[in-house]
Design a protein around this motif. Structure first.
Motif, PDB file in Angstrom:
ATOM      1  N   VAL A 171     -26.470  47.809  72.311  1.00 27.06           N
ATOM      2  CA  VAL A 171     -26.042  48.574  73.480  1.00 27.06           C
ATOM      3  C   VAL A 171     -26.772  48.007  74.684  1.00 27.06           C
ATOM      4  CG1 VAL A 171     -25.986  50.840  74.598  1.00 27.06           C
ATOM      5  CG2 VAL A 171     -25.684  50.667  72.106  1.00 27.06           C
ATOM      6  N   GLY A 172     -26.039  47.708  75.766  1.00 29.22           N
ATOM      7  CA  GLY A 172     -26.647  47.130  76.951  1.00 29.22           C
ATOM      8  C   GLY A 172     -26.523  48.038  78.161  1.00 29.22           C
ATOM      9  N   ARG A 173     -27.458  47.893  79.086  1.00 28.55           N
ATOM     10  CA  ARG A 173     -27.408  48.635  80.338  1.00 28.55           C
ATOM     11  C   ARG A 173     -26.238  48.133  81.175  1.00 28.55           C
ATOM     12  NH1 ARG A 173     -32.207  48.569  84.946  1.00 28.55           N
ATOM     13  NH2 ARG A 173     -31.194  49.979  86.428  1.00 28.55           N
ATOM     14  N   LEU A 174     -25.354  49.022  81.561  1.00 25.98           N
ATOM     15  CA  LEU A 174     -24.149  48.635  82.282  1.00 25.98           C
ATOM     16  C   LEU A 174     -24.477  48.185  83.700  1.00 25.98           C
ATOM     17  CD1 LEU A 174     -21.729  51.510  81.177  1.00 25.98           C
ATOM     18  CD2 LEU A 174     -22.087  49.273  80.118  1.00 25.98           C
ATOM     19  N   GLY A 175     -23.799  47.123  84.135  1.00 24.07           N
ATOM     20  CA  GLY A 175     -23.929  46.669  85.510  1.00 24.07           C
ATOM     21  C   GLY A 175     -25.209  45.927  85.819  1.00 24.07           C
ATOM     22  N   SER A 176     -25.961  45.497  84.813  1.00 25.45           N
ATOM     23  CA  SER A 176     -27.228  44.805  85.038  1.00 25.45           C
ATOM     24  C   SER A 176     -27.131  43.368  84.528  1.00 25.45           C
ATOM     25  CB  SER A 176     -28.370  45.526  84.322  1.00 25.45           C
ATOM     26  OG  SER A 176     -29.540  44.743  84.303  1.00 25.45           O
ATOM     27  N   GLU A 177     -27.182  42.406  85.445  1.00 27.91           N
ATOM     28  CA  GLU A 177     -27.134  41.001  85.039  1.00 27.91           C
ATOM     29  C   GLU A 177     -28.350  40.634  84.199  1.00 27.91           C
ATOM     30  OE1 GLU A 177     -26.491  38.279  88.202  1.00 27.91           O
ATOM     31  OE2 GLU A 177     -24.661  39.264  88.928  1.00 27.91           O
ATOM     32  N   ALA A 178     -29.509  41.207  84.531  1.00 30.11           N
ATOM     33  CA  ALA A 178     -30.720  40.924  83.762  1.00 30.11           C
ATOM     34  C   ALA A 178     -30.562  41.412  82.318  1.00 30.11           C
ATOM     35  CB  ALA A 178     -31.924  41.592  84.416  1.00 30.11           C
ATOM     36  N   SER A 194     -17.875  45.623  79.920  1.00 30.28           N
ATOM     37  CA  SER A 194     -18.430  45.201  81.200  1.00 30.28           C
ATOM     38  C   SER A 194     -19.342  43.988  81.099  1.00 30.28           C
ATOM     39  CB  SER A 194     -19.216  46.363  81.834  1.00 30.28           C
ATOM     40  OG  SER A 194     -20.257  46.772  80.985  1.00 30.28           O
ATOM     41  N   ALA A 195     -19.649  43.569  79.879  1.00 27.57           N
ATOM     42  CA  ALA A 195     -20.553  42.428  79.689  1.00 27.57           C
ATOM     43  C   ALA A 195     -19.757  41.169  79.367  1.00 27.57           C
ATOM     44  CB  ALA A 195     -21.536  42.728  78.563  1.00 27.57           C
ATOM     45  N   PRO A 196     -20.268  40.007  79.762  1.00 24.11           N
ATOM     46  CA  PRO A 196     -19.593  38.736  79.459  1.00 24.11           C
ATOM     47  C   PRO A 196     -19.825  38.297  78.018  1.00 24.11           C
ATOM     48  CG  PRO A 196     -21.613  38.316  80.659  1.00 24.11           C
ATOM     49  CD  PRO A 196     -21.477  39.815  80.577  1.00 24.11           C
ATOM     50  N   ASP A 217     -35.239  53.089  80.036  1.00 22.63           N
ATOM     51  CA  ASP A 217     -35.358  54.326  79.273  1.00 22.63           C
ATOM     52  C   ASP A 217     -34.098  55.175  79.383  1.00 22.63           C
ATOM     53  OD1 ASP A 217     -37.861  53.610  78.451  1.00 22.63           O
ATOM     54  OD2 ASP A 217     -38.942  54.981  79.764  1.00 22.63           O
ATOM     55  N   GLY A 218     -33.431  55.125  80.543  1.00 18.50           N
ATOM     56  CA  GLY A 218     -32.187  55.879  80.707  1.00 18.50           C
ATOM     57  C   GLY A 218     -31.119  55.441  79.731  1.00 18.50           C
ATOM     58  N   SER A 219     -31.026  54.138  79.495  1.00 18.42           N
ATOM     59  CA  SER A 219     -30.053  53.616  78.523  1.00 18.42           C
ATOM     60  C   SER A 219     -30.377  54.104  77.120  1.00 18.42           C
ATOM     61  CB  SER A 219     -30.046  52.082  78.553  1.00 18.42           C
ATOM     62  OG  SER A 219     -29.723  51.590  79.824  1.00 18.42           O
ATOM     63  N   LEU A 220     -31.670  54.133  76.784  1.00 25.13           N
ATOM     64  CA  LEU A 220     -32.048  54.602  75.454  1.00 25.13           C
ATOM     65  C   LEU A 220     -31.824  56.101  75.317  1.00 25.13           C
ATOM     66  CD1 LEU A 220     -34.743  53.178  73.231  1.00 25.13           C
ATOM     67  CD2 LEU A 220     -34.516  55.644  73.312  1.00 25.13           C
ATOM     68  N   LEU A 221     -32.095  56.848  76.391  1.00 22.71           N
ATOM     69  CA  LEU A 221     -31.838  58.293  76.353  1.00 22.71           C
ATOM     70  C   LEU A 221     -30.376  58.580  76.051  1.00 22.71           C
ATOM     71  CD1 LEU A 221     -33.874  59.507  79.469  1.00 22.71           C
ATOM     72  CD2 LEU A 221     -34.375  60.054  77.096  1.00 22.71           C
ATOM     73  N   SER A 222     -29.491  57.888  76.754  1.00 21.43           N
ATOM     74  CA  SER A 222     -28.055  58.081  76.560  1.00 21.43           C
ATOM     75  C   SER A 222     -27.643  57.740  75.131  1.00 21.43           C
ATOM     76  CB  SER A 222     -27.284  57.219  77.561  1.00 21.43           C
ATOM     77  OG  SER A 222     -25.901  57.255  77.302  1.00 21.43           O
ATOM     78  N   THR A 223     -28.156  56.626  74.623  1.00 20.15           N
ATOM     79  CA  THR A 223     -27.827  56.204  73.263  1.00 20.15           C
ATOM     80  C   THR A 223     -28.375  57.194  72.243  1.00 20.15           C
ATOM     81  OG1 THR A 223     -27.940  53.902  74.010  1.00 20.15           O
ATOM     82  CG2 THR A 223     -27.957  54.282  71.638  1.00 20.15           C
ATOM     83  N   ALA A 224     -29.586  57.664  72.472  1.00 20.37           N
ATOM     84  CA  ALA A 224     -30.212  58.605  71.539  1.00 20.37           C
ATOM     85  C   ALA A 224     -29.409  59.891  71.426  1.00 20.37           C
ATOM     86  CB  ALA A 224     -31.641  58.911  71.987  1.00 20.37           C
ATOM     87  N   ARG A 225     -28.926  60.409  72.556  1.00 22.09           N
ATOM     88  CA  ARG A 225     -28.164  61.668  72.522  1.00 22.09           C
ATOM     89  C   ARG A 225     -26.902  61.531  71.682  1.00 22.09           C
ATOM     90  NH1 ARG A 225     -29.451  61.624  78.041  1.00 22.09           N
ATOM     91  NH2 ARG A 225     -27.354  60.929  78.550  1.00 22.09           N
ATOM     92  N   SER A 226     -26.282  60.365  71.725  1.00 22.82           N
ATOM     93  CA  SER A 226     -25.018  60.191  71.012  1.00 22.82           C
ATOM     94  C   SER A 226     -25.209  59.766  69.556  1.00 22.82           C
ATOM     95  CB  SER A 226     -24.148  59.155  71.731  1.00 22.82           C
ATOM     96  OG  SER A 226     -24.793  57.897  71.777  1.00 22.82           O
ATOM     97  N   MET A 227     -26.394  59.277  69.197  1.00 30.17           N
ATOM     98  CA  MET A 227     -26.575  58.703  67.861  1.00 30.17           C
ATOM     99  C   MET A 227     -27.561  59.453  66.971  1.00 30.17           C
ATOM    100  SD  MET A 227     -26.436  54.595  68.416  1.00 30.17           S
ATOM    101  CE  MET A 227     -24.971  53.818  69.107  1.00 30.17           C
ATOM    102  N   CYS A 228     -28.266  60.458  67.495  1.00 32.89           N
ATOM    103  CA  CYS A 228     -29.297  61.116  66.697  1.00 32.89           C
ATOM    104  C   CYS A 228     -28.728  61.822  65.474  1.00 32.89           C
ATOM    105  CB  CYS A 228     -30.092  62.099  67.558  1.00 32.89           C
ATOM    106  SG  CYS A 228     -29.135  63.516  68.141  1.00 32.89           S
TER     107      CYS A 228
END
Length: 295
Positions: free
Chosen positions: A10-17, A45-47, A72-83
């Motif tokens: 899972v990747g952070r959306l909109g972040s080239e880094a 959204s990722a190449p 951490d925001g990306s992990l929070l979002s993933t955690a809520r959906s996968m716990c």
């Protein structure tokens, strides 16, 4: 052989880094001979186009490990959906603070490789269930790994509410709101308004008032199994909001009841074997380093 045969990304959306680190991670994992699946939303959204894609629910069901590249925001979002599945999460930091995503981009091959070889620390973090009732009817539900927050919404105005813990009345308060935080969230919003730092292994919840009108009102730490109930008072021309991890929200009205309890399902979080909570606090919060005279 790695115990993790199927790995979801899972990747952070909109972040080239984040996309750059995601590509680097994919190249490394492909050399390890594991199956790789990409989160559908990330792939859109990722190449990255040649990997099999799965919806996030399917990712949680089919993978042995999910790696989150972001903050951490990306992990929070993933955690809520996968716990709900108990699938372990590992974080690579492409955000700012990185209390949860604790592998640096330049450490990907070394530290992810160590995890695949079984050299890691696994810990359990609990989440909160939040339910909002109106006249006894359920209006909305949410899940939070960090915190549930009652706040004024778009207006900077004091709000009034009553707090009950395990059905016992605690106080009636006028303030900018209330934060109900897990130990994981104690280093987030709750910390910025004077809440205590709680070790993530604690089975406890902290209730932190936001700028209370009464200066004697202080954070309260309660048992992790406590039921916390907030009854919204008459606000005249404002309608307070309830948010979970700053994402999902419900607009409340007078006499609405917000009930917060520990969620039955827990998050399994994986760290590199050299993970040190206090070292992270020193680095992220600017604490003084070791003098060399201690243990």
């Amino acid at each position: 052989m790695s115990q993790f045969k199927k790995i979801g990304l899972v990747g952070r959306l909109g972040s080239e880094a984040a996309y750059y680190s995601l590509q680097r991670l994919i190249l490394f994992l492909q050399k390890q001979g594991v199956e790789i699946f990409l989160d559908e939303e990330t792939a859109a959204s990722a190449p990255v186009t040649k990997l099999p894609r799965l919806e996030r629910d399917a990712l949680a069901d089919q993978c042995d490990l999910v790696i989150v590249v972001g903050g951490d925001g990306s992990l929070l979002s993933t955690a809520r959906s996968m716990c709900r599945t108990g699938v372990p999460l590992l974080g690579i930091n492409r955000g700012r603070l990185g209390f949860l995503t604790d592998i640096l981009p330049e450490e990907i091959e070394r530290k992810v490789g160590a995890v695949l070889e079984g050299r890691y620390i696994s810990e359990s973090r609990f989440l909160l269930d939040c339910h909002v009732y109106r006249g006894g009817q359920l209006m909305s539900s949410g899940t939070a790994l960090n915190d549930v927050v009652l706040h004024p919404g778009e207006y900077i105005r004091m709000i009034e509410f009553e707090l009950y813990i395990d059905k016992e009345f605690v106080y009636r308060q006028r303030s900018d709101g209330l934060i109900i935080s897990t130990p994981t969230g104690s280093t987030a919003y709750a910390l910025s308004v004077g809440g205590p730092i709680m070790h993530p292994g604690l089975d406890a919840i902290v209730v932190v008032p936001l700028n209370p009108h009464t200066l004697s009102s202080r954070p309260i730490v309660v048992h992790g199994d406590a039921e916390i109930r907030v009854v919204v008072g008459d606000q005249r021309d404002i309608r307070p909001h309830v948010t979970c991890d700053g994402q999902t929200h419900q607009v409340t009205t007078v006499d609405d009841e917000i009930v917060v309890r520990k969620k039955p399902e827990k998050l399994c979080l994986i760290h590199p074997e050299d993970h040190d909570f206090y070292e992270i606090c020193r680095n992220k919060l600017g604490w003084a380093s070791h003098s060399g005279n201690g243990y």
